[in-house]
Scaffold this motif. Sequence first.
Motif, short mmCIF file in Angstrom:
data_model
loop_
_atom_site.label_atom_id
_atom_site.label_comp_id
_atom_site.label_asym_id
_atom_site.label_seq_id
_atom_site.Cartn_x
_atom_site.Cartn_y
_atom_site.Cartn_z
N ASP A 93 0.84 -1.20 0.00
CA ASP A 93 0.00 0.00 0.00
C ASP A 93 0.87 1.25 0.00
OD1 ASP A 93 0.00 1.26 3.06
OD2 ASP A 93 0.34 -0.91 3.05
N GLY A 117 3.20 0.17 -2.48
CA GLY A 117 2.84 -0.07 -3.86
C GLY A 117 3.98 0.23 -4.81
N THR A 152 6.28 -2.60 -4.49
CA THR A 152 5.76 -3.80 -5.14
C THR A 152 6.24 -3.90 -6.58
OG1 THR A 152 3.79 -3.94 -3.73
CG2 THR A 152 3.64 -4.93 -5.92
N ALA A 198 -1.59 -3.44 -5.66
CA ALA A 198 -1.15 -2.12 -5.19
C ALA A 198 -2.36 -1.35 -4.66
CB ALA A 198 -0.47 -1.35 -6.31
N PRO A 203 -1.52 3.35 -4.50
CA PRO A 203 -0.06 3.31 -4.68
C PRO A 203 0.55 4.63 -5.10
CG PRO A 203 -1.14 2.41 -6.61
CD PRO A 203 -2.23 2.72 -5.62
N ILE A 260 -5.04 -2.92 -8.96
CA ILE A 260 -4.81 -1.64 -8.30
C ILE A 260 -6.12 -1.16 -7.71
CG2 ILE A 260 -4.11 0.77 -8.62
CD1 ILE A 260 -2.39 -0.11 -10.98
#
Length: 324
Positions: free
Chosen positions: A135, A139, A142, A162, A165, A229
């Motif tokens: 988060d 994100g 990630t 995400a 993000p 997302i």
Amino acid sequence: MTVKPLLGVWAQWPSPLWPAGVIDHAAKILPPLAGATHQRVRLENCDAEWIHARNVVGETVVLYLHGGGFLTCGLNTHRRLATRISASAGAAVLSVDYRMMPRHPIGDSVADCVDGYRWLLGQGFGAGQIVIAGDSAGGYLTFMTARALADLGLPRPAGLVALSPLMDMDPAGKLAHPGADRCAVFPRSVLAALAGVADRVDHRGPTGAREPRVSPVDGVLEGLPPVLIQVGSTDIFYPDAELMTQRLAAAGVPVTLEVWDRQIHVFHVAADVIPEAQRAIAQIGEFVRTTTAARTRHRDRTRLRVWIGSASGFFRRSGPLRRT
């Protein structure tokens, strides 16, 4: 009334002397979810936490990367969210307490996340059983972790998730968006302050030089696994989520964007009181199960899917990919 004014003060004096670690320390008082277990794991340069929600067997796993602007939060602040994802997905979660600014550059954070992925492989999980999720700043990590795995020749995970993000360290696009003043969490001033701190930390070497930082939206996206997302419609990072979705689709990456009506930044952490957060986490669980069970199902898809969520449910728009 609380977080946004405090962040505004920090943005005026973004000093490394601010006690950012106090937030995660204070979060120790948050009770774990009933029936969940968590155990500390030592990676090469940081700790992590192995989390199982009630009745989770752990045949699949989520590598979770917490948010906090690369400066704050940690295992304690995000334990309940990670546990909810574990319960929803029916998967174990490895939450990484990666090194953070101002003591370490963002590159060290990425390296720690890669170490977490290597640890999972070492525990016998196949890449197709792993989804990477994060988060906010997590994100960002990630996607940067997924790219680092590809550069290292490691097998790609089954999917990426995400939440609200941060996808572009350049604040210009976010500040130019008409909704920049509607965010309930972040004042506009925080974006420039965060980028400034990252630049100072990256330049703090013996020579004062660094490689140009590449944000996920400007990186190589081809070959990434399917992506989910989720973002609130009033989140200051909404433009980042939208731009990243467009660029992933243009790169041929299967991507779903969920825009949740009037939800704040990382609204998922308020799942105790917000029904939309509970439904969003249920969507995450479905994505994890789908991508790990049939990762090849998405391999050749070239359609962009956008979901807009509200209190009354989802409205789906789907159409052929448009390249620009």
